[in-house]
Write an enzyme that holds these catalytic residues in place. Structure first.
Site, PDB file in Angstrom:
ATOM      1  N   GLN A   1      28.059  65.366  21.240  1.00  0.00           N
ATOM      2  CA  GLN A   1      27.719  66.748  20.805  1.00  0.00           C
ATOM      3  C   GLN A   1      27.033  66.904  19.393  1.00  0.00           C
ATOM      4  O   GLN A   1      26.221  67.610  19.194  1.00  0.00           O
ATOM      5  CB  GLN A   1      29.055  67.397  20.786  1.00  0.00           C
ATOM      6  CG  GLN A   1      28.922  69.027  20.416  1.00  0.00           C
ATOM      7  CD  GLN A   1      30.223  69.902  19.922  1.00  0.00           C
ATOM      8  OE1 GLN A   1      30.093  70.809  19.684  1.00  0.00           O
ATOM      9  NE2 GLN A   1      31.403  69.518  20.526  1.00  0.00           N
TER      10      GLN A   1
ATOM     11  N   GLU B   1      35.199  65.183  16.877  1.00  0.00           N
ATOM     12  CA  GLU B   1      35.305  66.365  16.312  1.00  0.00           C
ATOM     13  C   GLU B   1      36.599  66.701  15.744  1.00  0.00           C
ATOM     14  O   GLU B   1      36.498  67.141  14.370  1.00  0.00           O
ATOM     15  CB  GLU B   1      35.034  67.568  17.384  1.00  0.00           C
ATOM     16  CG  GLU B   1      35.658  68.878  17.062  1.00  0.00           C
ATOM     17  CD  GLU B   1      34.607  69.637  16.038  1.00  0.00           C
ATOM     18  OE1 GLU B   1      33.475  69.561  16.297  1.00  0.00           O
ATOM     19  OE2 GLU B   1      34.786  70.250  15.065  1.00  0.00           O
TER      20      GLU B   1
ATOM     21  N   ASP C   1      31.322  68.567  14.864  1.00  0.00           N
ATOM     22  CA  ASP C   1      30.301  68.103  15.747  1.00  0.00           C
ATOM     23  C   ASP C   1      29.053  69.049  15.562  1.00  0.00           C
ATOM     24  O   ASP C   1      27.918  68.645  14.920  1.00  0.00           O
ATOM     25  CB  ASP C   1      30.658  67.984  17.292  1.00  0.00           C
ATOM     26  CG  ASP C   1      31.471  66.778  17.510  1.00  0.00           C
ATOM     27  OD1 ASP C   1      31.237  65.852  16.814  1.00  0.00           O
ATOM     28  OD2 ASP C   1      32.093  66.744  18.440  1.00  0.00           O
TER      29      ASP C   1
ATOM     30  N   GLY D   1      38.565  85.667   0.697  1.00  0.00           N
ATOM     31  CA  GLY D   1      37.371  86.009  -0.305  1.00  0.00           C
ATOM     32  C   GLY D   1      38.158  87.061  -1.193  1.00  0.00           C
ATOM     33  O   GLY D   1      39.316  87.239  -1.415  1.00  0.00           O
ATOM     34  N   GLY D   2      37.274  87.933  -2.020  1.00  0.00           N
ATOM     35  CA  GLY D   2      37.946  89.003  -3.198  1.00  0.00           C
ATOM     36  C   GLY D   2      38.375  90.131  -2.409  1.00  0.00           C
ATOM     37  O   GLY D   2      39.023  91.015  -3.151  1.00  0.00           O
TER      38      GLY D   2
HETATM   39  N1  COA Z   1      20.593  51.080  26.186  1.00  0.00           N
HETATM   40  C1  COA Z   1      21.785  49.878  25.804  1.00  0.00           C
HETATM   41  N2  COA Z   1      22.519  50.165  25.300  1.00  0.00           N
HETATM   42  C2  COA Z   1      22.854  51.383  24.605  1.00  0.00           C
HETATM   43  C3  COA Z   1      22.029  52.641  24.706  1.00  0.00           C
HETATM   44  C4  COA Z   1      20.874  52.245  25.695  1.00  0.00           C
HETATM   45  N3  COA Z   1      20.079  53.147  25.953  1.00  0.00           N
HETATM   46  N4  COA Z   1      22.672  53.527  24.377  1.00  0.00           N
HETATM   47  C5  COA Z   1      23.709  53.158  23.855  1.00  0.00           C
HETATM   48  N5  COA Z   1      23.944  51.828  24.009  1.00  0.00           N
HETATM   49  C6  COA Z   1      24.917  50.917  23.585  1.00  0.00           C
HETATM   50  C7  COA Z   1      25.135  51.133  22.259  1.00  0.00           C
HETATM   51  O1  COA Z   1      24.378  50.196  21.573  1.00  0.00           O
HETATM   52  C8  COA Z   1      26.810  50.521  21.952  1.00  0.00           C
HETATM   53  O2  COA Z   1      26.593  49.317  22.193  1.00  0.00           O
HETATM   54  P1  COA Z   1      27.548  48.108  21.294  1.00  0.00           P
HETATM   55  O3  COA Z   1      28.861  48.528  21.076  1.00  0.00           O
HETATM   56  O4  COA Z   1      27.629  46.807  21.979  1.00  0.00           O
HETATM   57  O5  COA Z   1      26.743  47.722  20.132  1.00  0.00           O
HETATM   58  C9  COA Z   1      27.427  51.088  23.221  1.00  0.00           C
HETATM   59  O6  COA Z   1      26.296  51.864  23.994  1.00  0.00           O
HETATM   60  C10 COA Z   1      28.134  52.317  22.849  1.00  0.00           C
HETATM   61  O7  COA Z   1      27.864  53.064  21.983  1.00  0.00           O
HETATM   62  P2  COA Z   1      28.925  54.020  20.745  1.00  0.00           P
HETATM   63  O8  COA Z   1      28.121  54.934  19.982  1.00  0.00           O
HETATM   64  O9  COA Z   1      29.893  53.102  20.089  1.00  0.00           O
HETATM   65  O10 COA Z   1      29.611  54.917  21.947  1.00  0.00           O
HETATM   66  P3  COA Z   1      31.183  55.256  22.093  1.00  0.00           P
HETATM   67  O11 COA Z   1      31.456  55.979  23.368  1.00  0.00           O
HETATM   68  O12 COA Z   1      31.758  54.025  22.063  1.00  0.00           O
HETATM   69  O13 COA Z   1      31.485  55.948  20.948  1.00  0.00           O
HETATM   70  C11 COA Z   1      31.463  57.960  19.328  1.00  0.00           C
HETATM   71  C12 COA Z   1      31.384  57.385  20.743  1.00  0.00           C
HETATM   72  C13 COA Z   1      30.790  59.248  19.162  1.00  0.00           C
HETATM   73  C14 COA Z   1      32.875  57.808  18.974  1.00  0.00           C
HETATM   74  C15 COA Z   1      30.536  57.166  18.383  1.00  0.00           C
HETATM   75  O14 COA Z   1      29.456  57.189  19.075  1.00  0.00           O
HETATM   76  C16 COA Z   1      30.603  57.597  16.911  1.00  0.00           C
HETATM   77  O15 COA Z   1      31.452  57.336  16.298  1.00  0.00           O
HETATM   78  N6  COA Z   1      29.400  58.201  16.521  1.00  0.00           N
HETATM   79  C17 COA Z   1      29.217  58.504  15.057  1.00  0.00           C
HETATM   80  C18 COA Z   1      30.148  59.803  15.116  1.00  0.00           C
HETATM   81  C19 COA Z   1      29.625  60.968  15.883  1.00  0.00           C
HETATM   82  O16 COA Z   1      28.606  61.339  16.234  1.00  0.00           O
HETATM   83  N7  COA Z   1      30.586  61.540  16.574  1.00  0.00           N
HETATM   84  C20 COA Z   1      30.763  62.718  17.162  1.00  0.00           C
HETATM   85  C21 COA Z   1      30.316  62.539  18.489  1.00  0.00           C
HETATM   86  S1  COA Z   1      30.066  64.261  19.146  1.00  0.00           S
END
Ligand code: COA
Length: 414
Positions: free
Chosen positions: A16, A138, A167, A246-247
């Site tokens: 998001q 979020e 988010d 607020g005020g």
């Molecule tokens: N090709 C190959 N690999 C890809 C890719 C692509 N096009 N797109 C993503 N990946 C891989 C990433 O490199 C990562 O690999 P690795 O862990 O082996 O290095 C993997 O996919 C997972 O990515 P990640 O961001 O860790 O996803 P997740 O589902 O595990 O975590 C979140 C999701 C949101 C918790 C995390 O991305 C995060 O904390 N983001 C920052 C904060 C944020 O934006 N949070 C709010 C989300 S609404």
């Protein structure tokens, strides 16, 4: 010409926060190329599914005005395509978990080396510090950014809000950072990193609560209801229910039908400037001159009684009647509108704030259009892309031939 026409966004965002940001840039005219894993795509495509087989509303409502390119950036062929994209694009936006881009081989140093004009914008849960490596969603951000501790009623637990301030709120902050960096690049020729941490974004939106934290040192917060209820303050900004913050004191009050309709309420603000009119409307003209009620300071210890009396009046009217009576008198009130009412509100359709979109897999659905209106850059909401819908088109624009593209496909890179 749209405001951001010609700006190319390499969109590595998912879920998001990041997609909120790049959708805004797309609405303002940027070419947003959303890079997704082949066969998988943004996880939200298949989350909270309501129409089997179709992209979910979670995905479609956050990914309008984008093109989808599937690319496996962990294959050598995929990395080569990504390098070309980095050379071509102006901004790279990502919200991977901390460290994911470095593991992929495309951290800031590499991206900056490839394209010194590139702006690299990231959402992370936390900024540098003890929690910088944490994954964040979020509600975690709402809790860590001060919102939850200050939301809810005094005698209840902390609450998260329905507004996605962690988010979507951080996505908005990031979009501002990006256009600021683009403006800076116009003058300097240099790209830079832009970071919006979700904790920081939430705390920014809770700024008035940090204000109150410091005001506590000077004594109780008199505009909080608990002051009039003789409940002592602790050492941190408390939860204040529906107090206005607020005020000008305000509260949510019941309206006619509240017994059966969960949204038959109005917000009512006792703005000092219209106090006399409020007294007339609620049938308490004697309060106009009574020293116990006539001034804002005199009313602060008795806000409970004041609002209960106003509520006796609002309960005799619907929330819209309250609006119709108070608005001409400049008394600030607002009906509690449900999502159903908002979805059906004609004026929001007229302004493009609520838009009906057609989608090949799911048919027609409603979405929230661009909430910021630019007179010279009107927004046309374009449906979200299917997974990989624009892969061939984007690759052809990068100079790949049809044979190259089928080679990439057989190598599993797209
Ligand atoms: N090709 C190959 N690999 C890809 C890719 C692509 N096009 N797109 C993503 N990946 C891989 C990433 O490199 C990562 O690999 P690795 O862990 O082996 O290095 C993997 O996919 C997972 O990515 P990640 O961001 O860790 O996803 P997740 O589902 O595990 O975590 C979140 C999701 C949101 C918790 C995390 O991305 C995060 O904390 N983001 C920052 C904060 C944020 O934006 N949070 C709010 C989300 S609404």
């Amino acid at each position: 010409m749209k405001a951001l026409e010609g700006v190319k966004i390499l969109d590595f965002t998912h879920v998001q926060s990041g997609p909120t940001c790049t959708q805004l840039l797309g609405w303002f005219g940027a070419d947003v190329i959303k890079v997704e894993r082949p066969g998988v795509g943004d996880a939200t495509r298949k989350q909270l599914v309501d129409v089997p087989g179709a992209d979910s509303l979670y995905f479609t409502m956050l990914n309008h005005n984008k093109r989808s390119l599937t690319l496996n950036t962990k294959t050598p062929e995929g990395k080569a395509v990504l390098e070309k994209l980095i050379l071509e694009c102006d901004v790279m936006v990502e919200n991977f978990a901390p460290g994911a881009l470095d593991r992929m081989g495309f951290g800031w140093d590499r991206v900056h080396e490839l394209n010194p004009r590139m702006i690299m914008a990231s959402v992370k849960g936390f900024g540098p510090g003890p929690y910088e490596d944490c994954k964040v969603y979020e509600n975690v951000a709402q809790c860590a950014g001060g919102s939850a501790s200050t939301t809810g009623f005094l005698d209840g637990p902390p609450l998260v809000t329905g507004a996605q301030i962690g988010d979507s709120g951080t996505g908005l902050h990031l979009a501002l950072g990006i256009v600021t960096a683009l403006y800076h690049r116009e003058k300097s020729g240099e790209g830079q990193r832009v970071l919006a941490a979700m904790q920081d974004g939430v705390l920014n939106l809770c700024r008035v609560k940090l204000r109150d934290q410091q005001r506590l040192a000077a004594g109780p917060l008199k505009e909080y209801s608990q002051y009039g209820e003789d409940i002592p303050f602790g050492d941190a900004t408390p939860r204040a229910g529906n107090d206005s913050g607020g005020g000008q004191p305000g509260r949510i009050l019941k309206c006619k039908g509240w017994e059966t309709d969960p949204n038959a309420y109005t917000y009512f603000i006792t703005q000092a400037a219209v106090w006399q009119k409020i007294c007339d409307v609620i049938g308490k003209p004697e309060w106009k001159e009574d020293p116990e009620y006539a001034t804002p300071d005199a009313r602060l210890p008795r806000l409970g009684e004041v609002f209960s009396t106003i509520e006796e009046w609002t309960m005799t009217k619907t929330k819209f009647e309250v609006m119709d009576i108070c608005n001409p008198l400049d008394i600030p009130v607002g009906p509690i509108l449900s999502m159903k009412e908002l979805a059906e509100e004609p004026s929001l359709r007229d302004t493009g704030t609520i838009v009906e979109v057609d989608h090949p897999e799911r048919g027609k659905y409603l979405t929230v259009g661009c909430p910021v209106k630019l007179s010279a850059s009107p927004v046309e909401v374009v449906r979200s892309p299917l997974l990989g819908e624009h892969s061939d088109e984007v690759l052809a624009q990068l100079g790949y031939s049809a044979d190259d593209i089928s080679g990439l496909r057989s190598a599993g890179a797209i």
